[in-house]
Every structure is written in structure tokens, then in C-alpha cells.
Scaffold this motif. Structure first.
Motif, short mmCIF file in Angstrom:
data_model
loop_
_atom_site.label_atom_id
_atom_site.label_comp_id
_atom_site.label_asym_id
_atom_site.label_seq_id
_atom_site.Cartn_x
_atom_site.Cartn_y
_atom_site.Cartn_z
N UNK A 180 0.82 -1.21 0.00
CA UNK A 180 0.00 0.00 0.00
C UNK A 180 0.86 1.26 0.00
N UNK A 181 1.97 1.22 0.75
CA UNK A 181 2.87 2.38 0.75
C UNK A 181 3.47 2.59 -0.64
N UNK A 231 2.26 1.56 -3.51
CA UNK A 231 1.22 1.97 -4.44
C UNK A 231 0.91 3.46 -4.27
N UNK A 232 0.86 3.88 -3.03
CA UNK A 232 0.57 5.29 -2.74
C UNK A 232 1.62 6.20 -3.39
N UNK A 233 2.89 5.86 -3.20
CA UNK A 233 3.97 6.66 -3.78
C UNK A 233 3.91 6.63 -5.30
N UNK A 234 3.69 5.43 -5.85
CA UNK A 234 3.68 5.30 -7.31
C UNK A 234 2.48 6.04 -7.92
#
Lengths: 487, 246
Positions: free
Chosen positions: A435-436, A438-441
């Protein structure tokens, strides 16, 4: 992306790690004065003779050697250490240069070039940065910058060999006072064969106007590096000390067994920062430095303070526990560490805080980051002796795992013989979550950048403790060390 | 801008979206409503490219390109923004640093000069004012210790910073009190232009009092079963979703 694609992508990225180069892996071609391989009394006598040492120091070495011969190599660390053939190591190698170097012009240009490649331009350092540098190349100190400025303040900062010649009484008084020759196997070996290192003396009431820096470089093949650092801070003095290290890329392992001793007298403060980037070996774990180091500070006087900050990214095996003996009342010990292991690197590192004085305080913040097939362990001891009334310790040991083939371990030992002391220990283990990432990407960062950002954030608490220029270097180093290691 | 055709998506073998069609044009605001489990979040995740969703058939094109060929970050750099229902915390990474890194990347992708530090700070200050974000939030680590409302406001702030063409707000209103809801809605309305589009995913009509959609769609059992204008939202509020079942 489907699971299969993801796997393939991970493999691809893991392959890229393999190809990411160790930037400092070059070899410098200088003529060296190298003694034959092997460890025996004659070798020790030869080293001592080459360095024109007084009899007491030779005796110190021989005593250590005899003790060493009766000691077994420790096996309690969570490390797989292949057998080390001590007879196959060269214990002294020095670049051939003129004996007395009055200025940098007299230093071998190849050597200067090497330090420039390493980002340690001695001349510029001298002029611009206000950091005094002592550069140790293989076994000897090449050049110490900034000496004049320091001399005005009465600060002695020179190679260990020079200190033996010019300040024998200071060296004799303090050498081995914090780490005795028979402290442990590797310390005993160092005490017998150490070749050079740095010596630093801060007189009473003096705050060093510049940060002192030592740069260690192993160059010659089959050579061990056994340097010694001794820092003595008199009453109410202050010094910030930086240490950096690199080595060429070689297929065989090389041994580095160093000792750092710090003595802090009443009200003195010593801050010791390390960015350790010895060659870590290749992706299959071939080659690399064995980094077996004893670092210990004695907070001898009341209200003294010793602070260790380390960023450990290199070496194939690291065995290292910078420690503080808090002897003076109200003395303070600190240990801040980021240890990164990737591929087949192994690290067993941590700290010891020995509380002896009243109202002594210690803090341990350790951030381990494991990737690839590496093993990363925190090992620490907090000891409150019977006299350490109102002793206080806080320890926090966090581990971050990247991928599912590496290991993170925490071994905290707490010994309390005092009812008024308080010892706190916190530990966490985490992974970079999908999730981290994905959030950054989703915000436009690619996977590598996302990992770098998250890892640097994770280590920030420790990186913040480093002096500015060092912190920037350390951040870059974290990125390079973890290149391609996907969680 | 966005065209979804006959989209069928499975998660671990289970069909979640089952023949979904949707078209969004620049300047439009779409609301997608539906009960829990109808596939709303899946739709948002598939458009932004999250792992774990298998597109079995159908297509998604964005600005004429098949986005199934694009990585998550490429979609983001092309202007797709997702407002998260549960924004994650990234300890130790300040919002400033996070946004700086993201904007640097997006500008690089578009062959634009990077912002200077001064330009960036000015840009950020303007955007903060635009969405009513307190200074203190931007100095803190990404979402760390933020309240639910702060996290959502922070999503809108990021949307303002990244200036997306297509924003998909996944249940941005959930867990918000009325004041926070107004701030979020105000942000969306302020950022609205003829060139960009917003898809608001929600299961309450409440948000639509503040964001007036051009279209309302009802997502049920993996497909859009009814579309209409904003009055459809009121109808749903009154009758629930049951009457659409058949």
C-alpha cells in the motif's frame, strides 16, 4: 499487474542490483613497502621496527600477541564466518613515499588522485570545508590536513604513528585503557599488529572549531587493515569526529579489525560518526571485507557525554558494538545506528551501555534494513550496576525487511542490579507495504524512488544525528545499497 | 478522456466488475454510487493500476491510450490522480519532501524544467491556501498521526499540487464531519476546470449537496445499472438501492 508479472519484475530488479557497481572498487597503482604474509613474533617486531617504536609499545604488542594466541575466535554472533587464515594475511603494507611530508606536494600523486576519487580532496578539504582529515591508506596515515589551525587551539590531531613519536606519554597513558589488549579476540589481534590510525587530543575547555575526520582505505591485496583510533577529551572539551571507509573490489575476503577508544573527562563531549562503506562483496556473496571492530568510549568524568552515530552499508560481515561505559555521575551515552544489508551481507551490530555512575542516561536507536538474502541482527546490552542509582536507558530497535529471503533479528540483553534504574526497550519489525508503494507510485514515483523515500524516512531519526555533509552522503549511500531490492 | 468498455475484472478468481461501461469527458463531474461490495473501490484501483486485479476482458482507454499497458507511475504522470479512501502513513517522510519528489518526477516526465526551491515553496503555499490546508500539516510526515479528516484534506491538497487531468476520489467523504466535508468539496469545486474531470465515488448522497455532479451512476453487482443527473442521487437517498435490483 498480475502476480506472475510482479514476480518477473522483482527478479528483473533483483538482477539489476547485481549489476549495480560498487563505486569505490578501483585499485590504485602505487609502489608499496609490503612485508611477507604471516603472523608471528618476528612480524610484530618488524612492524614495530618499521614504525620506530619505543620498547614499551613493542612489549604491549607482544603481550597482546601472546594473549591472542590463547583466545578462540568468538562464535556467539549470528554470523556465518568462513575460516580466516591468519597466516595468509599481510600485516603491513605502506605506499612508498618520502619519509617526512611537509606539504601535500610531497604525497604520491596517485594517492592524492585516489582520495579525490573517493570524494576526499585533501587540498580542498583543507581550504574550504573546515573539516580536518587524516587519511589512512592501507597501513599508514597519508596526510593529515588542517594541523596548523588545530595546533593554535592546542588540539593534537595526527596519525597514530606520529603520536607515538611526538606524544608518547599521552599515548602510553591511554592506549588500552578503554579496550584492554585481551578484551576480545579481534581486539587482541589488533593490539598485536595495528599499523596506524588516528590520534586526537582535545585540551581542557577547548571546543574543536572543525570536525575531525579520518578516512580509511584498504588498497593492497591480501592485506588486513588494523587501525587504531584514540580520542582523549579533557575536561569540558568538545569534538565531533567523522570516520569513512572504502576498499577495492576483490574476490578474496579481506580482514579489517580496528579499535576505537574514546576517553571523555569531566564535562567533555565526544560525538563520533561513522559512514562505513567497505566493499560488501558481489551479488553471490563473493569477496568483501570482514569488518570486526571494537569501539568503546569511557565517559570517565561527571557530566561527560559520548555519542556514537553509525551508518553501516558496506562489508560482507560486520561484527561491531560501539559502546559506552558510563562511569562519571550524570554521564550520557548515545548510540544511533542505521545498518543496511543486501545480497549475502551479514551484520551483527548493536551497542553496550554500562551504567556505573549515578543518574547516568543512555539512548539506543537502531534501525536495521535487510534486503536480498542478507542477515541483519541487532545485539545490545544495557547493564545497570548496583551503584548506578537512577540510571535510565531507552532502547528502540526497529527492523525493516525488503523482500522475503532476508532475515532481521534482535537480541537485547538487559542486566539490572539496581532498583532505582529504569530500562525501556521497544522493538518493531516491519516490511514496506504494498500500500505504501502503491501510494507513492500513484503520485508519480517509480518503484525505486518509492523505496528510497520510504527507507530514508524510516532511517531519518538516525540520519538527522549526522553532521550535514555526512547526512547527504549517507542518504545517497542508502539508495545505492538498496538499488533494485524490491519489497 | 476516459472510456471504459465492457470491463470484466476478477480478484482471486472472483468476478467483481462484470461488463462495466463508462465515459468521462473533460470538464465533467461524475458521481458513482452504490452499496458496499458493488465494486466501487475496485473500479478506482483498476483505473490507477493497483496490483492484484485481473482484467479478464474489456478495455480502459485514457486520452486515447490503452492504460492497461501503463505502469502505475506512468498513469500518474499522465495525469490520473486517485484520492485514497484510506491514505497510508509514511513515517519520516515530510509532506514537503514527498510532494517535491512527486512534482520533480512529473515535470521531468513532461520535459519541464524542475522547480527551484523558491518556486516550489511559492507553488505549495498557493495550493495550501486554495484548499485551506494548515501549514503544520505540510511539515509533518505523510499522513502520520493525521486525523481521518486531515488525511482526506491532505488528499485534496495533493490533488491541487499535482494538477491532474482525471481525479478519482474513492470515498473521500467517508468519516468526515460536515466542516471537513465542506473543505473537501470546496477543494474539488475550486480545482474544477474545462480541461479536467472528476469521478467521485461515494455511497452517501451527502457529499453531492456540495459537489454538484453532471452525471450520477449507480454501480450494482459490478456494472452500472442506471445513470442520470443529480436528481438520481436524491432518488437513491429516498429509496435505497433495492428498487434497482432485477
Amino acid at each position: 499487474m498480475e502476480a506472475n508479472d510482479k514476480k518477473q519484475n522483482q527478479d528483473k530488479v533483483l538482477n539489476e542490483v547485481a549489476n549495480s557497481d560498487y563505486k569505490y572498487g578501483f585499485v590504485t597503482n602505487v609502489d608499496s613497502d609490503t612485508i611477507p604474509k604471516g603472523l608471528n613474533e618476528d612480524v610484530i617486531r618488524l612492524i614495530s621496527q618499521k614504525k620506530n617504536e619505543p620498547q614499551w609499545l613493542l612489549d604491549y604488542r607482544l603481550d597482546a600477541y601472546h594473549k591472542f594466541m590463547n583466545m578462540p575466535q568468538p562464535d556467539w554472533a549470528h554470523l556465518e564466518i568462513p575460516p580466516i587464515d591468519l597466516q595468509n594475511i599481510v600485516y603491513y603494507s605502506a605506499p612508498k613515499t618520502k619519509p617526512d611530508k611537509e606539504s601535500l606536494d610531497e604525497v604520491d600523486p596517485e594517492l592524492l588522485d585516489t582520495f579525490n576519487k573517493l570524494g576526499i580532496p585533501l587540498e580542498e578539504q583543507k581550504a574550504l570545508s573546515g573539516v580536518a582529515v587524516d587519511a589512512v591508506f592501507d597501513s599508514v596515515s597519508v596526510k593529515t590536513t588542517f594541523q596548523d589551525t588545530l595546533e593554535e587551539k592546542g588540539i593534537i590531531f595526527c596519525s597514530f604513528s606520529e603520536a607515538v613519536q611526538n606524544h608518547p606519554e599521552l599515548v602510553r597513558q591511554h592506549l588500552g585503557s578503554v579496550v584492554p589488549p585481551d578484551d576480545n579476540y579481534f581486539a587482541a589481534l589488533n593490539s598485536a599488529v595495528f599499523s596506524d590510525g588516528s590520534f586526537c587530543y582535545i585540551p581542557k575547555g577547548v571546543k574543536s572549531p572543525v570536525e575531525l575526520s579520518t578516512y580509511f582505505r584498504i588498497n593492497a591485496a591480501n592485506t588486513g587493515q588494523f587501525e587504531r583510533t584514540l580520542i582523549v577529551a579533557e575536561d569540558d572539551s568538545y569534538v565531533s569526529y567523522l570516520e569513512g571507509c572504502t576498499a577495492p573490489q576483490r574476490d578474496e575476503n579481506q580482514l579489517h579489525a580496528a579499535i576505537v577508544e574514546i576517553v571523555a573527562n569531566k564535562g567533555a563531549e565526544v560525538k563520533y560518526s561513522t559512514v562505513q562503506n567497505w566493499y560488501p562483496g558481489n551479488k553471490e556473496g563473493k569477496g568483501g571485507i570482514y569488518n570486526f571492530v571494537t569501539k568503546r568510549g569511557l565517559a570517565k568524568g561527571a557530566n561527560s557525554k559520548i555519542s556514537w552515530t553509525q551508518v553501516e552499508t558496506g562489508s560482507s560481515i560486520t561484527w561491531k558494538y560501539p559502546s559506552c561505559i558510563l562511569m562519571g555521575d550524570n554521564s550520557i551515552g548515545e548510540f544511533y545506528s542505521v545498518a543496511v544489508t543486501n545480497n549475502y551481507q551479514q551484520a551483527d551490530t548493536g551497542s553496550k551501555m554500562i551504567h556505573i555512575g549515578k543518574n547516568t542516561k543512555s539512548t539506543i536507536i537502531s534501525k536495521g534494513i535487510s534486503a536480498g538474502y542478507s542477515q541483519n541482527s541487532y545485539r545490545g546490552l544495557v547493564k545497570m550496576t548496583g551503584k548506578a542509582e537512577n540510571g535510565r536507558n531507552f532502547s528502540q530497535c526497529d527492523s525493516l525487511l525488503l523482500g522475503d529471503k532476508c532475515g532481521a533479528h534482535t537480541w537485547p540483553y538487559i542486566n539490572t542490579f539496581n532498583e532505582s534504574s529504569i530500562v525501556e526497550h521497544e522493538a518493531t519489525t516491519s516490511k514496506i507495504s504494498d500500500d505504501q508503494l502503491f501510494y507513492c507510485q500513484q503520485r508519480g514515483l517509480d518503484e525505486e524512488q518509492s523505496i528510497n523515500l520510504i527507507v530514508n524516512g524510516y532511517a531519518k531519526e538516525v540520519l538527522n544525528k549526522l553532521p550535514m555533509e555526512f547526512a547527504v552522503e549517507a542518504q545517497k549511500l542508502l539508495s545505492i545499497s538498496l538499488e533494485g531490492s524490491v519489497g | 478522456m476516459l472510456k471504459i468498455k465492457d470491463l470484466v475484472v476478477t480478484v482471486e478468481g472472483k468476478t467483481i466488475l462484470n461488463g462495466l461501461n463508462l465515459e468521462v469527458k473533460p470538464g465533467e463531474v461524475h458521481a458513482i454510487m452504490g452499496p458496499n461490495g458493488s465494486g466501487k473501490s475496485t473500479l478506482a484501483n483498476v483505473i490507477s493500476g493497483k496490483d492484484g486485479y485481473e482484467v479478464v476482458s474489456g478495455s480502459i482507454t485514457y486520452q486515447g491510450k490503452d492504460i492497461m499497458e501503463m505502469d502505475v507511475e506512468e498513469r500518474a504522470r499522465e495525469g490520473i490522480f486517485m484520492g485514497f479512501q484510506y491514505p497510508v502513513e509514511i513515517p519520516g517522510v515530510s509532506m514537503n519532501n514527498f510532494m517535491r519528489t512527486a512534482i520533480d518526477e512529473i515535470r521531468k516526465y513532461k520535459n519541464q524544467e524542475p522547480f527551484t526551491a523558491a518556486q516550489f515553496l511559492k507553488f505549495m503555499k498557493d495550493k495550501k491556501e486554495l484548499v485551506g490546508l494548515h501549514d503544520s500539516l505540510a511539515g509533518r510526515s505523510v499522513n502520520e498521526g493525521f486525523s481521518g479528516g486531515e488525511k482526506k484534506k491532505n488528499e485534496i491538497f495533493q490533488m491541487a499540487m499535482l494538477e491532474p487531468k482525471l481525479s478519482i476520489l474513492d470515498e473521500t467523504d467517508s468519516g468526515l464531519d460536515i466542516d471537513a466535508l465542506k473543505i473537501v468539496a470546496n477543494g474539488v469545486n475550486t480545482l474544477k476546470s474545462d480541461d479536467n474531470a472528476t469521478v467521485v465515488i461515494t455511497h452517501y448522497q451527502r457529499l453531492l449537496d456540495y459537489i454538484i455532479p453532471d452525471y450520477v451512476h449507480v454501480l450494482y453487482d459490478g456494472k452500472i445499472v442506471k445513470s442520470g443527473d443529480k436528481t438520481l442521487a436524491y432518488e437513491l437517498e429516498e429509496k435505497g438501492y433495492e428498487w434497482l435490483k432485477d
